[in-house]
Design a protein around this motif. Structure first.
Motif, PDB file in Angstrom:
ATOM      1  N   THR A 207     -39.345 -23.817  14.345  1.00 50.23           N
ATOM      2  CA  THR A 207     -38.520 -23.764  15.460  1.00 50.23           C
ATOM      3  C   THR A 207     -37.490 -25.012  15.471  1.00 50.23           C
ATOM      4  O   THR A 207     -38.117 -26.167  15.570  1.00 50.23           O
ATOM      5  N   VAL A 208     -36.251 -24.697  15.586  1.00 49.22           N
ATOM      6  CA  VAL A 208     -35.486 -26.191  15.746  1.00 49.22           C
ATOM      7  C   VAL A 208     -34.814 -26.166  17.111  1.00 49.22           C
ATOM      8  O   VAL A 208     -34.151 -25.173  17.370  1.00 49.22           O
ATOM      9  N   ILE A 209     -34.975 -27.285  17.892  1.00 45.43           N
ATOM     10  CA  ILE A 209     -34.408 -27.247  19.208  1.00 45.43           C
ATOM     11  C   ILE A 209     -33.384 -28.379  19.278  1.00 45.43           C
ATOM     12  O   ILE A 209     -33.715 -29.420  18.843  1.00 45.43           O
ATOM     13  N   MET A 210     -32.131 -28.101  19.510  1.00 41.64           N
ATOM     14  CA  MET A 210     -30.930 -28.937  19.665  1.00 41.64           C
ATOM     15  C   MET A 210     -30.815 -28.932  21.178  1.00 41.64           C
ATOM     16  O   MET A 210     -30.699 -28.115  21.785  1.00 41.64           O
ATOM     17  N   GLY A 211     -30.433 -29.974  21.617  1.00 47.06           N
ATOM     18  CA  GLY A 211     -30.066 -30.445  23.048  1.00 47.06           C
ATOM     19  C   GLY A 211     -29.010 -31.316  23.288  1.00 47.06           C
ATOM     20  O   GLY A 211     -28.408 -32.041  22.724  1.00 47.06           O
ATOM     21  N   SER A 212     -28.619 -31.288  24.458  1.00 44.28           N
ATOM     22  CA  SER A 212     -27.598 -32.193  25.199  1.00 44.28           C
ATOM     23  C   SER A 212     -27.621 -32.528  26.693  1.00 44.28           C
ATOM     24  O   SER A 212     -28.836 -31.948  27.159  1.00 44.28           O
ATOM     25  N   HIS A 213     -27.061 -33.442  27.305  1.00 42.69           N
ATOM     26  CA  HIS A 213     -27.244 -33.810  28.372  1.00 42.69           C
ATOM     27  C   HIS A 213     -26.175 -33.785  29.262  1.00 42.69           C
ATOM     28  O   HIS A 213     -24.930 -33.886  28.870  1.00 42.69           O
ATOM     29  N   ILE A 214     -26.235 -33.400  30.436  1.00 39.34           N
ATOM     30  CA  ILE A 214     -25.181 -32.978  31.324  1.00 39.34           C
ATOM     31  C   ILE A 214     -25.511 -33.875  32.615  1.00 39.34           C
ATOM     32  O   ILE A 214     -26.450 -33.575  33.158  1.00 39.34           O
ATOM     33  N   GLU A 215     -24.354 -34.601  33.112  1.00 39.64           N
ATOM     34  CA  GLU A 215     -24.460 -35.240  34.498  1.00 39.64           C
ATOM     35  C   GLU A 215     -24.135 -34.437  35.520  1.00 39.64           C
ATOM     36  O   GLU A 215     -22.989 -33.877  35.473  1.00 39.64           O
ATOM     37  N   VAL A 216     -24.931 -34.380  36.573  1.00 40.74           N
ATOM     38  CA  VAL A 216     -24.343 -33.469  37.880  1.00 40.74           C
ATOM     39  C   VAL A 216     -24.318 -34.715  38.964  1.00 40.74           C
ATOM     40  O   VAL A 216     -24.870 -35.684  39.013  1.00 40.74           O
TER      41      VAL A 216
ATOM     42  N   SER B 106     -43.062 -16.861  22.154  1.00 36.67           N
ATOM     43  CA  SER B 106     -44.242 -17.096  21.174  1.00 36.67           C
ATOM     44  C   SER B 106     -43.470 -17.507  19.690  1.00 36.67           C
ATOM     45  O   SER B 106     -43.857 -16.610  18.609  1.00 36.67           O
ATOM     46  N   LEU B 107     -42.683 -18.238  19.461  1.00 37.29           N
ATOM     47  CA  LEU B 107     -42.146 -18.646  18.245  1.00 37.29           C
ATOM     48  C   LEU B 107     -43.098 -19.807  17.851  1.00 37.29           C
ATOM     49  O   LEU B 107     -43.433 -20.532  18.159  1.00 37.29           O
ATOM     50  N   ALA B 108     -43.014 -19.609  16.322  1.00 33.43           N
ATOM     51  CA  ALA B 108     -44.041 -20.469  15.677  1.00 33.43           C
ATOM     52  C   ALA B 108     -43.091 -22.124  15.707  1.00 33.43           C
ATOM     53  O   ALA B 108     -42.051 -22.038  15.447  1.00 33.43           O
TER      54      ALA B 108
ATOM     55  N   ASP C 261     -42.018 -13.200   9.682  1.00 34.85           N
ATOM     56  CA  ASP C 261     -42.848 -14.044   9.617  1.00 34.85           C
ATOM     57  C   ASP C 261     -42.590 -15.293   9.041  1.00 34.85           C
ATOM     58  O   ASP C 261     -43.179 -16.320   9.312  1.00 34.85           O
ATOM     59  N   GLN C 262     -41.341 -15.359   8.250  1.00 34.18           N
ATOM     60  CA  GLN C 262     -40.947 -16.689   7.641  1.00 34.18           C
ATOM     61  C   GLN C 262     -39.507 -17.000   8.067  1.00 34.18           C
ATOM     62  O   GLN C 262     -38.945 -18.000   7.646  1.00 34.18           O
ATOM     63  N   ALA C 263     -39.227 -16.462   9.382  1.00 38.88           N
ATOM     64  CA  ALA C 263     -37.638 -16.739   9.695  1.00 38.88           C
ATOM     65  C   ALA C 263     -37.833 -18.014  10.448  1.00 38.88           C
ATOM     66  O   ALA C 263     -38.986 -18.653  10.988  1.00 38.88           O
ATOM     67  N   SER C 264     -36.646 -18.522  10.515  1.00 34.40           N
ATOM     68  CA  SER C 264     -36.584 -20.048  11.519  1.00 34.40           C
ATOM     69  C   SER C 264     -35.680 -19.478  12.731  1.00 34.40           C
ATOM     70  O   SER C 264     -34.888 -18.687  12.898  1.00 34.40           O
ATOM     71  N   HIS C 265     -36.324 -20.223  13.670  1.00 32.17           N
ATOM     72  CA  HIS C 265     -35.513 -19.933  15.021  1.00 32.17           C
ATOM     73  C   HIS C 265     -34.823 -21.434  15.534  1.00 32.17           C
ATOM     74  O   HIS C 265     -35.379 -22.340  15.327  1.00 32.17           O
ATOM     75  N   PHE C 266     -33.478 -21.016  16.046  1.00 32.29           N
ATOM     76  CA  PHE C 266     -32.702 -22.089  16.696  1.00 32.29           C
ATOM     77  C   PHE C 266     -32.391 -21.988  17.900  1.00 32.29           C
ATOM     78  O   PHE C 266     -32.155 -20.755  18.426  1.00 32.29           O
ATOM     79  N   LEU C 267     -32.970 -23.046  18.846  1.00 33.70           N
ATOM     80  CA  LEU C 267     -32.938 -22.975  20.364  1.00 33.70           C
ATOM     81  C   LEU C 267     -31.966 -23.886  20.771  1.00 33.70           C
ATOM     82  O   LEU C 267     -31.928 -25.076  20.118  1.00 33.70           O
ATOM     83  N   SER C 268     -31.432 -23.909  22.087  1.00 33.66           N
ATOM     84  CA  SER C 268     -30.651 -25.059  22.654  1.00 33.66           C
ATOM     85  C   SER C 268     -31.275 -25.518  23.860  1.00 33.66           C
ATOM     86  O   SER C 268     -31.980 -24.500  24.674  1.00 33.66           O
TER      87      SER C 268
END
Length: 71
Positions: free
Chosen positions: A62-71, A56-58, A14-21
């Protein structure tokens, strides 16, 4: 599933940190595919479900890191 008996200490999920991309697709100048299919591909990628909401992450842990890709 992680067995709490196999960890080095107590788990406080209940105190965990979550990292997403997150990857954002952008239209580039390269002729890698037909213009209409490129627009459709980018449009369908942007309507995907929000990962944090899906699991259902708090939001405040929650930390979200992102990047951009050209198609």
């Amino acid at each position: 599933m992680l067995d709490p008996a196999e960890t080095e200490g107590p788990l406080h999920l209940d105190q965990a940190s979550h990292f997403l991309s997150k990857i954002e697709l952008r239209r580039g100048e390269a002729a890698s595919m037909a213009p209409w299919s490129k627009r459709l591909f980018i449009a369908t990628s942007s309507i995907t479900a929000d990962t944090a909401e899906h699991f259902s992450l708090a939001r405040d842990r929650t930390v979200i890191m992102g990047s951009h890709i050209e198609v």
